[in-house]
Design a protein around this motif. Structure first.
Motif, PDB file in Angstrom:
ATOM      1  N   ASP A  58       0.979  -1.037   0.019  1.00  0.00           N
ATOM      2  CA  ASP A  58      -0.185   0.116  -0.079  1.00  0.00           C
ATOM      3  C   ASP A  58       0.879   1.335   0.113  1.00  0.00           C
ATOM      4  OD1 ASP A  58      -2.542  -1.672   0.105  1.00  0.00           O
ATOM      5  OD2 ASP A  58      -2.343  -1.622   2.227  1.00  0.00           O
ATOM      6  N   GLN A  59       0.323   2.359  -0.566  1.00  0.00           N
ATOM      7  CA  GLN A  59       1.052   3.682  -0.577  1.00  0.00           C
ATOM      8  C   GLN A  59       1.457   4.045   0.793  1.00  0.00           C
ATOM      9  OE1 GLN A  59      -0.617   6.493  -3.169  1.00  0.00           O
ATOM     10  NE2 GLN A  59       1.183   7.875  -2.737  1.00  0.00           N
ATOM     11  N   ASP A  60       0.594   3.669   1.934  1.00  0.00           N
ATOM     12  CA  ASP A  60       1.058   4.255   3.269  1.00  0.00           C
ATOM     13  C   ASP A  60       1.941   3.486   3.705  1.00  0.00           C
ATOM     14  OD1 ASP A  60      -0.658   1.923   3.490  1.00  0.00           O
ATOM     15  OD2 ASP A  60      -1.555   2.886   5.192  1.00  0.00           O
ATOM     16  N   GLN A  61       2.578   2.374   3.222  1.00  0.00           N
ATOM     17  CA  GLN A  61       3.559   1.643   3.548  1.00  0.00           C
ATOM     18  C   GLN A  61       5.067   2.066   3.296  1.00  0.00           C
ATOM     19  OE1 GLN A  61       1.968  -2.306   2.174  1.00  0.00           O
ATOM     20  NE2 GLN A  61       1.613  -2.805   4.346  1.00  0.00           N
ATOM     21  N   VAL A  62       4.917   2.972   2.626  1.00  0.00           N
ATOM     22  CA  VAL A  62       6.265   3.482   1.932  1.00  0.00           C
ATOM     23  C   VAL A  62       6.517   5.025   2.571  1.00  0.00           C
ATOM     24  CG1 VAL A  62       7.581   4.140  -0.240  1.00  0.00           C
ATOM     25  CG2 VAL A  62       5.983   2.171  -0.118  1.00  0.00           C
ATOM     26  N   SER A  63       7.480   5.477   3.046  1.00  0.00           N
ATOM     27  CA  SER A  63       7.814   6.769   3.398  1.00  0.00           C
ATOM     28  C   SER A  63       9.144   7.174   2.822  1.00  0.00           C
ATOM     29  CB  SER A  63       7.597   6.858   4.857  1.00  0.00           C
ATOM     30  OG  SER A  63       8.984   6.194   5.555  1.00  0.00           O
ATOM     31  N   VAL A  64       9.016   8.480   2.224  1.00  0.00           N
ATOM     32  CA  VAL A  64      10.243   9.229   1.394  1.00  0.00           C
ATOM     33  C   VAL A  64      10.697  10.339   2.421  1.00  0.00           C
ATOM     34  CG1 VAL A  64      11.561   9.717  -0.349  1.00  0.00           C
ATOM     35  CG2 VAL A  64       9.552   7.944  -0.516  1.00  0.00           C
ATOM     36  N   GLN A  65      11.890  10.547   2.802  1.00  0.00           N
ATOM     37  CA  GLN A  65      12.286  11.473   3.467  1.00  0.00           C
ATOM     38  C   GLN A  65      13.740  11.876   3.046  1.00  0.00           C
ATOM     39  OE1 GLN A  65      12.017  11.305   7.658  1.00  0.00           O
ATOM     40  NE2 GLN A  65      12.844  13.251   8.251  1.00  0.00           N
ATOM     41  N   LEU A  66      13.673  13.263   2.774  1.00  0.00           N
ATOM     42  CA  LEU A  66      14.947  14.032   2.497  1.00  0.00           C
ATOM     43  C   LEU A  66      15.478  14.874   3.562  1.00  0.00           C
ATOM     44  CD1 LEU A  66      16.857  14.418  -0.004  1.00  0.00           C
ATOM     45  CD2 LEU A  66      15.506  16.450  -0.425  1.00  0.00           C
ATOM     46  N   ASP A  67      16.938  14.320   4.006  1.00  0.00           N
ATOM     47  CA  ASP A  67      17.424  14.933   4.996  1.00  0.00           C
ATOM     48  C   ASP A  67      18.639  15.834   4.309  1.00  0.00           C
ATOM     49  OD1 ASP A  67      15.855  14.119   7.025  1.00  0.00           O
ATOM     50  OD2 ASP A  67      16.941  12.276   7.203  1.00  0.00           O
ATOM     51  N   ASP A  68      18.589  17.122   4.835  1.00  0.00           N
ATOM     52  CA  ASP A  68      19.752  17.951   4.156  1.00  0.00           C
ATOM     53  C   ASP A  68      20.835  18.459   5.427  1.00  0.00           C
ATOM     54  OD1 ASP A  68      19.043  18.417   1.561  1.00  0.00           O
ATOM     55  OD2 ASP A  68      17.511  19.840   2.182  1.00  0.00           O
ATOM     56  N   ASN A  69      21.993  17.811   5.052  1.00  0.00           N
ATOM     57  CA  ASN A  69      23.120  18.321   6.130  1.00  0.00           C
ATOM     58  C   ASN A  69      23.847  19.165   5.542  1.00  0.00           C
ATOM     59  OD1 ASN A  69      22.208  15.931   7.886  1.00  0.00           O
ATOM     60  ND2 ASN A  69      23.475  14.585   6.630  1.00  0.00           N
ATOM     61  N   ASP A  70      24.984  19.641   6.052  1.00  0.00           N
ATOM     62  CA  ASP A  70      25.664  20.792   5.839  1.00  0.00           C
ATOM     63  C   ASP A  70      26.310  20.479   4.239  1.00  0.00           C
ATOM     64  OD1 ASP A  70      25.534  21.843   7.934  1.00  0.00           O
ATOM     65  OD2 ASP A  70      27.219  21.040   8.907  1.00  0.00           O
ATOM     66  N   ASP A  71      26.690  19.419   3.996  1.00  0.00           N
ATOM     67  CA  ASP A  71      27.577  19.254   2.527  1.00  0.00           C
ATOM     68  C   ASP A  71      26.719  18.263   1.734  1.00  0.00           C
ATOM     69  OD1 ASP A  71      28.278  17.372   4.295  1.00  0.00           O
ATOM     70  OD2 ASP A  71      30.215  17.489   3.436  1.00  0.00           O
ATOM     71  N   CYS A  72      25.715  17.504   2.297  1.00  0.00           N
ATOM     72  CA  CYS A  72      25.218  16.433   1.408  1.00  0.00           C
ATOM     73  C   CYS A  72      23.669  16.311   1.904  1.00  0.00           C
ATOM     74  CB  CYS A  72      25.923  15.179   1.543  1.00  0.00           C
ATOM     75  SG  CYS A  72      25.639  14.384   3.312  1.00  0.00           S
ATOM     76  N   SER A  73      23.019  15.444   1.092  1.00  0.00           N
ATOM     77  CA  SER A  73      21.578  15.253   1.141  1.00  0.00           C
ATOM     78  C   SER A  73      21.341  13.798   1.290  1.00  0.00           C
ATOM     79  CB  SER A  73      20.678  15.864  -0.102  1.00  0.00           C
ATOM     80  OG  SER A  73      20.704  17.428   0.070  1.00  0.00           O
ATOM     81  N   VAL A  74      20.511  13.401   2.197  1.00  0.00           N
ATOM     82  CA  VAL A  74      20.285  11.965   2.397  1.00  0.00           C
ATOM     83  C   VAL A  74      18.703  11.538   2.008  1.00  0.00           C
ATOM     84  CG1 VAL A  74      20.239  10.013   4.033  1.00  0.00           C
ATOM     85  CG2 VAL A  74      22.343  11.936   4.027  1.00  0.00           C
TER      86      VAL A  74
END
Length: 84
Positions: A58-74
């Motif tokens: 199901d779509q609610d079983q997937v979470s995507v998150q973008l974390d921005d640090n000083d010199d990179c994005s995760v």
């Protein structure tokens, strides 16, 4: 004690305070999404489609998150897979 409890009225939260709490949650949610790139929702949909080729989720079983640090994005992707 039952009779005393009948006369002592417990305060119910007012509808204004409940509405204020809900609005704070909505605003916090929107602020979180405002900092995300525009392509992130589309990327999440495409990732879900690829995973669905192999396993039903199901779509609610997937979470995507973008974390921005000083010199990179995760980019963090969490998928809850069903039991076999």
């Amino acid at each position: 004690m039952g009779i005393i409890d009948y006369f002592i009225k417990k305060k119910q939260p007012s509808s204004a305070s409940v509405a204020k709490e809900r609005l704070q949650i909505v605003v916090a949610h929107e602020r979180n999404h405002r900092n995300q790139p525009d392509y992130l929702p589309l990327m999440q949909q495409e990732i879900i489609e690829v995973i669905r080729k192999y396993i039903e989720i199901d779509q609610d079983q997937v979470s995507v998150q973008l974390d921005d640090n000083d010199d990179c994005s995760v980019l963090e992707l969490n998928v809850t897979l069903p039991d076999r």
